[in-house]
Scaffold this motif. Structure first.
Motif, mmCIF file in Angstrom:
data_model
loop_
_atom_site.group_PDB
_atom_site.id
_atom_site.type_symbol
_atom_site.label_atom_id
_atom_site.label_comp_id
_atom_site.label_asym_id
_atom_site.label_seq_id
_atom_site.Cartn_x
_atom_site.Cartn_y
_atom_site.Cartn_z
ATOM 1 N N LYS A 276 64.248 85.429 40.140
ATOM 2 C CA LYS A 276 66.124 85.474 41.429
ATOM 3 C C LYS A 276 65.980 84.530 41.570
ATOM 4 O O LYS A 276 65.122 85.043 42.643
ATOM 5 N N THR A 338 63.637 93.807 47.694
ATOM 6 C CA THR A 338 63.625 93.745 46.623
ATOM 7 C C THR A 338 64.025 94.620 45.461
ATOM 8 O O THR A 338 62.772 95.740 46.043
ATOM 9 N N ARG A 341 62.322 92.441 40.559
ATOM 10 C CA ARG A 341 62.835 90.815 40.559
ATOM 11 C C ARG A 341 61.896 90.315 41.620
ATOM 12 O O ARG A 341 62.375 90.684 42.426
ATOM 13 N N ALA A 342 60.525 89.325 41.501
ATOM 14 C CA ALA A 342 60.294 88.467 42.006
ATOM 15 C C ALA A 342 61.677 87.821 43.252
ATOM 16 O O ALA A 342 62.700 86.954 42.236
ATOM 17 N N GLU A 343 61.743 87.226 44.170
ATOM 18 C CA GLU A 343 62.936 86.951 44.569
ATOM 19 C C GLU A 343 62.481 85.451 45.988
ATOM 20 O O GLU A 343 61.793 85.282 45.788
ATOM 21 N N VAL A 345 64.240 82.658 48.533
ATOM 22 C CA VAL A 345 65.032 82.958 49.398
ATOM 23 C C VAL A 345 64.824 81.445 49.740
ATOM 24 O O VAL A 345 63.976 80.331 49.923
ATOM 25 N N ARG A 377 59.440 86.456 48.127
ATOM 26 C CA ARG A 377 59.047 87.733 47.545
ATOM 27 C C ARG A 377 59.127 88.292 46.904
ATOM 28 O O ARG A 377 59.719 88.098 45.552
ATOM 29 N N ALA A 379 59.103 91.014 44.315
ATOM 30 C CA ALA A 379 59.568 92.084 43.362
ATOM 31 C C ALA A 379 58.388 93.334 44.243
ATOM 32 O O ALA A 379 57.527 94.291 44.423
ATOM 33 N N HIS A 380 59.727 94.262 44.618
ATOM 34 C CA HIS A 380 59.755 95.524 44.967
ATOM 35 C C HIS A 380 58.988 95.659 46.193
ATOM 36 O O HIS A 380 58.276 96.039 46.241
ATOM 37 N N GLU A 383 61.510 95.914 53.240
ATOM 38 C CA GLU A 383 62.175 94.474 53.921
ATOM 39 C C GLU A 383 61.066 94.398 54.694
ATOM 40 O O GLU A 383 60.144 94.466 55.475
#
Length: 401
Positions: A276, A338, A341-343, A345, A377, A379-380, A383
């Motif tokens: 993402k 997350t 999906r990997a993000e 940013v 970031r 996946a999974h 914070e």
């Protein structure tokens, strides 16, 4: 329609690069090779420096006469050597980078010398010393390996190749690409946009990202959302090593890239990535030609081009390490956990870390233009708190740090 499950982006990158091989090599002048990738290991054809040189301004004296006094009998300047060994009691004026006289010698620093006419004497306690000599071969010797195959030729690497005696280099051939924008909503002229349209901007962005990695760029489109228009556009892309499409790779009724590619004869290698933004990414092959189907939203298009298209182009151009390189920096903001999906940013650099940009929508060009980095970031991920170290990809230079 049954959709394939998204695959992790690292697996997708590995699969893409495993499909690719360098396109071959060509010989270019060394001073025109910056940014290219060496096709062969580079060996030194000469020794650098070719003889002992002075590292400082001062006087060259015999190594067995470090405290003087001496008689100045000549000079060695850069490019103009003195040409003979020193006799007992002799000294010569010497400049930084100038050849030392033959035989064992030393350098008396200018600030430690007193000269009256040709009479030279030591002032203070700092005698002449051989420590101020750059010895023959200090940098490299003839036959020494200078650079590995697949190395990117930075400005410093170009200088090294020239110093090593190479006026021309064998480098990887650059791929040619075609960039195809598609969508009924796209207006070719940004100054003539109807209320139901937006200016076509992804093609120009992608072409700009690829400069330096390609031999040429063919721009196709904007292409309307009809199979007839897609067929005509694809027919123009046959000479490209890589066809890049933007938009139309998803599953909507008007997303025609995938069916048009299959009709064209391309074989889909994989489609849909667990990331993402950028989930609809598509990779296909038609013979030796690659197809990289990028999402239409500009942020998604840029991020997937950064992580997939640019590494593919580097591999085709001969890069040994084509993926962008992450660095680790502290985040100035808390980052939420997350999902599956990997993000990636969008962020700005500053104060020794990265600051999250407030607008993360995949269509937001203003925030994209302000971005200097991508915070990666996985996946999974839990914070992250402000001050935590996070992996960061620098956008400048395509992440080639």
């Amino acid at each position: 329609m049954s959709l394939p499950p998204p695959i992790p982006h690292e697996e997708a990158q590995a699969r893409l690069l495993a499909m690719a091989a360098p396109l071959g090599s060509e010989r270019v002048p060394t001073d025109a090779a910056a940014g290219r990738y060496l096709a062969e290991p580079l060996l030194a054809r000469r020794t650098q420096p070719p003889a002992d040189l002075s590292a400082m301004d001062g006087y060259a004296v015999r190594a067995d006469e470090l405290s003087g006094p001496w008689q100045v009998v000549g000079e060695s300047a850069a490019g103009h050597p003195f040409g003979r060994a020193l006799a007992p009691g002799e000294a010569i004026r010497i400049s930084t980078g100038a050849l030392m006289p033959p035989g064992e010698a030393a350098v008396l620093l200018q600030e430690n010398a007193e000269r009256e006419g040709d009479a030279l004497s030591l002032t203070g306690d700092d005698a002449a010393t051989p420590r101020h000599i750059r010895r023959k071969g200090l940098d490299f010797a003839q036959g020494k390996a200078l650079l590995d195959a697949g190395t990117r030729l930075t400005p410093a690497a170009v200088a090294l190749a020239l110093a090593g005696g190479h006026g021309a280099l064998d480098v990887g051939r650059l791929p040619r690409i075609a960039v195809l924008d598609s969508g009924d909503e796209l207006a070719a002229d940004p100054e003539a946009v109807e209320p139901h349209q937006i200016p076509a901007s992804n093609g120009a962005m992608l072409a700009a990202m690829c400069k330096g990695l390609v031999s040429g760029i063919d721009r196709l489109g904007p292409v309307p959302d009809t199979m007839e228009a897609m067929r005509a556009a694809l027919a123009q892309a046959g000479e490209a090593d890589v066809l890049v499409t933007s938009g139309g790779a998803s599953v909507g009724d008007h997303d025609l890239v995938r069916p048009a590619l299959e009709e064209w004869g391309a074989e889909i290698a994989f489609w849909r990535i667990a990331m993402k933004p950028g989930k609809p990414l598509l990779i296909a092959r038609k013979g030796a030609q690659f197809v990289v189907g990028l999402p239409g939203n500009p942020v998604s298009s840029m991020v997937t081009a950064y992580l997939f298209l640019l590494p593919l182009l580097r591999r085709l151009a001969g890069a040994a390490q084509p993926l962008p390189r992450a660095i680790t920096l502290p985040t100035r903001d808390a980052l939420p956990a997350t999902g599956g999906r990997a993000e990636f940013v969008r962020a700005r650099m500053g104060d020794g870390g990265v600051t999250l940009l407030g607008q993360q929508d995949s269509s937001a060009l203003r925030a994209l233009a302000a971005s200097e980095a991508l915070i990666a970031r996985p996946a999974h991920a839990d914070e992250a708190m402000a001050g935590d170290m996070v992996p960061v990809y620098l956008l400048s230079g395509g992440g080639w740090t």
